[in-house]
Design a protein around this motif. Sequence first.
Motif, PDB file in Angstrom:
ATOM      1  N   PRO A 235       0.775  -1.233   0.000  1.00 36.98           N
ATOM      2  CA  PRO A 235       0.000   0.000   0.000  1.00 36.98           C
ATOM      3  C   PRO A 235       0.816   1.298   0.000  1.00 36.98           C
ATOM      4  O   PRO A 235       0.306   2.323  -0.431  1.00 36.98           O
ATOM      5  N   GLU A 236       2.047   1.278   0.494  1.00 41.13           N
ATOM      6  CA  GLU A 236       2.781   2.550   0.604  1.00 41.13           C
ATOM      7  C   GLU A 236       3.775   2.798  -0.528  1.00 41.13           C
ATOM      8  O   GLU A 236       4.583   3.734  -0.452  1.00 41.13           O
ATOM      9  N   VAL A 237       3.709   1.994  -1.596  1.00 42.57           N
ATOM     10  CA  VAL A 237       4.623   2.213  -2.723  1.00 42.57           C
ATOM     11  C   VAL A 237       4.383   3.600  -3.323  1.00 42.57           C
ATOM     12  O   VAL A 237       5.328   4.352  -3.595  1.00 42.57           O
ATOM     13  N   ALA A 238       3.105   3.949  -3.491  1.00 45.43           N
ATOM     14  CA  ALA A 238       2.784   5.235  -4.122  1.00 45.43           C
ATOM     15  C   ALA A 238       3.315   6.392  -3.285  1.00 45.43           C
ATOM     16  O   ALA A 238       3.902   7.354  -3.815  1.00 45.43           O
ATOM     17  N   ALA A 239       3.141   6.304  -1.956  1.00 50.74           N
ATOM     18  CA  ALA A 239       3.626   7.382  -1.069  1.00 50.74           C
ATOM     19  C   ALA A 239       5.146   7.508  -1.168  1.00 50.74           C
ATOM     20  O   ALA A 239       5.688   8.624  -1.153  1.00 50.74           O
ATOM     21  N   ALA A 240       5.822   6.372  -1.278  1.00 48.41           N
ATOM     22  CA  ALA A 240       7.289   6.402  -1.375  1.00 48.41           C
ATOM     23  C   ALA A 240       7.725   7.038  -2.697  1.00 48.41           C
ATOM     24  O   ALA A 240       8.659   7.849  -2.734  1.00 48.41           O
ATOM     25  N   HIS A 241       7.012   6.696  -3.770  1.00 46.57           N
ATOM     26  CA  HIS A 241       7.266   7.294  -5.089  1.00 46.57           C
ATOM     27  C   HIS A 241       7.124   8.809  -5.016  1.00 46.57           C
ATOM     28  O   HIS A 241       7.976   9.565  -5.461  1.00 46.57           O
ATOM     29  N   GLU A 242       5.990   9.225  -4.439  1.00 47.90           N
ATOM     30  CA  GLU A 242       5.649  10.649  -4.345  1.00 47.90           C
ATOM     31  C   GLU A 242       6.722  11.401  -3.565  1.00 47.90           C
ATOM     32  O   GLU A 242       7.185  12.477  -3.971  1.00 47.90           O
ATOM     33  N   LEU A 243       7.138  10.801  -2.455  1.00 47.61           N
ATOM     34  CA  LEU A 243       8.150  11.446  -1.618  1.00 47.61           C
ATOM     35  C   LEU A 243       9.475  11.570  -2.373  1.00 47.61           C
ATOM     36  O   LEU A 243      10.170  12.592  -2.276  1.00 47.61           O
ATOM     37  N   ALA A 244       9.826  10.533  -3.125  1.00 46.58           N
ATOM     38  CA  ALA A 244      11.079  10.575  -3.895  1.00 46.58           C
ATOM     39  C   ALA A 244      11.045  11.755  -4.871  1.00 46.58           C
ATOM     40  O   ALA A 244      12.038  12.466  -5.035  1.00 46.58           O
ATOM     41  N   ARG A 245       9.866  11.968  -5.477  1.00 45.30           N
ATOM     42  CA  ARG A 245       9.725  13.105  -6.413  1.00 45.30           C
ATOM     43  C   ARG A 245       9.856  14.425  -5.658  1.00 45.30           C
ATOM     44  O   ARG A 245      10.598  15.322  -6.057  1.00 45.30           O
ATOM     45  N   GLU A 246       9.120  14.510  -4.526  1.00 41.50           N
ATOM     46  CA  GLU A 246       9.143  15.733  -3.704  1.00 41.50           C
ATOM     47  C   GLU A 246      10.559  16.098  -3.271  1.00 41.50           C
ATOM     48  O   GLU A 246      10.943  17.263  -3.267  1.00 41.50           O
ATOM     49  N   LEU A 247      11.330  15.101  -2.901  1.00 41.89           N
ATOM     50  CA  LEU A 247      12.684  15.354  -2.382  1.00 41.89           C
ATOM     51  C   LEU A 247      13.716  15.433  -3.505  1.00 41.89           C
ATOM     52  O   LEU A 247      14.910  15.603  -3.246  1.00 41.89           O
ATOM     53  N   GLY A 248      13.249  15.271  -4.741  1.00 43.11           N
ATOM     54  CA  GLY A 248      14.144  15.408  -5.892  1.00 43.11           C
ATOM     55  C   GLY A 248      15.140  14.258  -6.040  1.00 43.11           C
ATOM     56  O   GLY A 248      16.231  14.439  -6.586  1.00 43.11           O
ATOM     57  N   VAL A 249      14.787  13.072  -5.542  1.00 40.84           N
ATOM     58  CA  VAL A 249      15.715  11.934  -5.661  1.00 40.84           C
ATOM     59  C   VAL A 249      15.100  10.789  -6.471  1.00 40.84           C
ATOM     60  O   VAL A 249      15.529   9.639  -6.354  1.00 40.84           O
ATOM     61  N   GLU A 250      14.078  11.129  -7.295  1.00 41.06           N
ATOM     62  CA  GLU A 250      13.374  10.037  -7.982  1.00 41.06           C
ATOM     63  C   GLU A 250      14.300   9.221  -8.892  1.00 41.06           C
ATOM     64  O   GLU A 250      14.081   8.028  -9.096  1.00 41.06           O
ATOM     65  N   ASP A 251      15.366   9.865  -9.407  1.00 45.31           N
ATOM     66  CA  ASP A 251      16.276   9.110 -10.278  1.00 45.31           C
ATOM     67  C   ASP A 251      17.249   8.263  -9.460  1.00 45.31           C
ATOM     68  O   ASP A 251      18.050   7.501 -10.008  1.00 45.31           O
ATOM     69  N   ARG A 252      17.197   8.369  -8.142  1.00 43.38           N
ATOM     70  CA  ARG A 252      18.104   7.592  -7.289  1.00 43.38           C
ATOM     71  C   ARG A 252      17.364   6.507  -6.502  1.00 43.38           C
ATOM     72  O   ARG A 252      17.963   5.795  -5.711  1.00 43.38           O
ATOM     73  N   VAL A 253      16.042   6.431  -6.688  1.00 39.69           N
ATOM     74  CA  VAL A 253      15.258   5.415  -5.976  1.00 39.69           C
ATOM     75  C   VAL A 253      14.667   4.474  -7.020  1.00 39.69           C
ATOM     76  O   VAL A 253      13.963   4.914  -7.936  1.00 39.69           O
ATOM     77  N   HIS A 254      14.951   3.182  -6.884  1.00 45.92           N
ATOM     78  CA  HIS A 254      14.560   2.203  -7.905  1.00 45.92           C
ATOM     79  C   HIS A 254      13.507   1.271  -7.308  1.00 45.92           C
ATOM     80  O   HIS A 254      13.818   0.480  -6.411  1.00 45.92           O
ATOM     81  N   PHE A 255      12.282   1.379  -7.791  1.00 44.19           N
ATOM     82  CA  PHE A 255      11.198   0.532  -7.291  1.00 44.19           C
ATOM     83  C   PHE A 255      11.168  -0.746  -8.121  1.00 44.19           C
ATOM     84  O   PHE A 255      10.827  -0.710  -9.299  1.00 44.19           O
ATOM     85  N   LEU A 256      11.527  -1.853  -7.497  1.00 49.27           N
ATOM     86  CA  LEU A 256      11.689  -3.106  -8.256  1.00 49.27           C
ATOM     87  C   LEU A 256      10.510  -4.050  -8.095  1.00 49.27           C
ATOM     88  O   LEU A 256      10.483  -5.116  -8.715  1.00 49.27           O
ATOM     89  N   GLY A 257       9.551  -3.695  -7.238  1.00 51.26           N
ATOM     90  CA  GLY A 257       8.386  -4.568  -7.044  1.00 51.26           C
ATOM     91  C   GLY A 257       8.776  -5.861  -6.346  1.00 51.26           C
ATOM     92  O   GLY A 257       9.882  -6.009  -5.821  1.00 51.26           O
ATOM     93  N   ARG A 258       7.859  -6.809  -6.359  1.00 48.76           N
ATOM     94  CA  ARG A 258       8.133  -8.106  -5.720  1.00 48.76           C
ATOM     95  C   ARG A 258       9.206  -8.860  -6.473  1.00 48.76           C
ATOM     96  O   ARG A 258       9.162  -8.911  -7.705  1.00 48.76           O
ATOM     97  N   GLN A 259      10.114  -9.436  -5.761  1.00 44.80           N
ATOM     98  CA  GLN A 259      11.198 -10.195  -6.395  1.00 44.80           C
ATOM     99  C   GLN A 259      11.322 -11.551  -5.725  1.00 44.80           C
ATOM    100  O   GLN A 259      11.313 -11.646  -4.503  1.00 44.80           O
ATOM    101  N   GLU A 260      11.446 -12.592  -6.524  1.00 47.89           N
ATOM    102  CA  GLU A 260      11.623 -13.940  -5.988  1.00 47.89           C
ATOM    103  C   GLU A 260      13.012 -14.098  -5.389  1.00 47.89           C
ATOM    104  O   GLU A 260      13.181 -14.637  -4.318  1.00 47.89           O
ATOM    105  N   ASN A 261      14.017 -13.609  -6.148  1.00 51.76           N
ATOM    106  CA  ASN A 261      15.392 -13.852  -5.727  1.00 51.76           C
ATOM    107  C   ASN A 261      16.005 -12.589  -5.130  1.00 51.76           C
ATOM    108  O   ASN A 261      16.599 -11.782  -5.828  1.00 51.76           O
ATOM    109  N   VAL A 262      15.844 -12.457  -3.801  1.00 52.07           N
ATOM    110  CA  VAL A 262      16.379 -11.233  -3.195  1.00 52.07           C
ATOM    111  C   VAL A 262      17.886 -11.331  -2.952  1.00 52.07           C
ATOM    112  O   VAL A 262      18.537 -10.321  -2.754  1.00 52.07           O
TER     113      VAL A 262
END
Length: 373
Positions: A235-262
């Motif tokens: 549920p909080e992926v969108a909020a994290a995205h939004e915050l990354a944009r607000e703080l100007g670090v969106e190009d430094r935060v990589h949202f990879l979604g669910r991953q089988e092989n962590v």
Amino acid sequence: MRIGITCYPSYGGSGVVATELGMQLARRGHSVHFICYDLPFRLDRYQANIAYHEVDVPTYPLFKYPPYLLALTNKLVETARYESLDLLHVHYAIPHATSACLARDIVGGGLKVITTLHGTDITLVGAEPSFREVIAYSINSSDGVTAVSEALRRDTLNTFPVTTEVVVIPNFVDPEIYRRRPDPELRARFAGPEDKVLIHVSNFRPVKRAPLAVRVLAGINHRMPAQLLMVGDGPEVAAAHELARELGVEDRVHFLGRQENVVELLSLADLFLLPSEKESFGLAALEAMACEVPVVASRVGGLPEVVTDGVSGFLVDPDDVAGMVERSLEVLCEPGLHGRMAAAARAAAVNSFPAAAVVERYEAYYRQVLGWS
Ligand code: GMT
């Protein structure tokens, strides 16, 4: 032994622990039957001694809510009878402990119920007035109860009038599977040679406070270049995205979604961030530690039992974002500290939480509850 295991099969720590435990028990010759509403996500291929029994929850126009508790209970009864189970080991009290106790009472004979408490079933959801009485009853009616940390055991005793002994059996990690496997090419896809790589892995529920990981990245980034991998969904992926944009670090935060092989992602990382509000254990932190990744996390719940402050990482008061930034910079910049913490993190995972030893503790507990020892 003939063991039935019920858990939430989707992405989440309790499901991971239940599935890994079942697979380890099967390798040790026990007959393991998973009874869940879906195939547990790590149980993706045939394995000897393991069977999966699906709980089908019928719907009917009269039912506003699908009766999962009853359908699960019925499946537990059928499976216990047809497969001659010795015990039902259910993970997460709500409503699994209730279903299992009811199933045991229907089946009769010597069938036993062990409930493992994982965290939010006690600290968040279980404490809700709508569930309190029935959860207390189900815990007390179980033949055995385990908690994944001392902190959770204490929380359980403080939250409910518990009359049954609550035994602590911690979570575990397989140090052969969870070991650092560096992949410079993959790292180069996210980070330049100067960048440090931070990682956060969770289900992005509010209790994890994933957006704070973005704030920490932004704070670090004022002082040194860093990238943040965000692994998981919720549920909080969108909020994290939004915050990354607000703080100007969106190009430094990589949202990879669910991953089988962590493991391959953890192996890229220099630091694991876990700014949770509550955390009964923090399995994701343990998995990172096994991959030689020091942890900066909130000082809450069972995390101090997993991460030794100043040794395998740093623990910070949950609302102290500035403190998290400072501690992260310390790990990343102080000469020699990162290497020492990475080695200590791996050693703690291997020596204090190895799968083989913890699974043996479950086996011994099963025998005790069954009266076989
Ligand atoms: O963390 C979650 O929201 C999921 C939850 C679960 O049941 O999957 O995790 C809990 O159980 C894990 C396995 O025992 C623990 O490692 C987590 O610390 C615990 N989560 C919380 O206490 C918030």
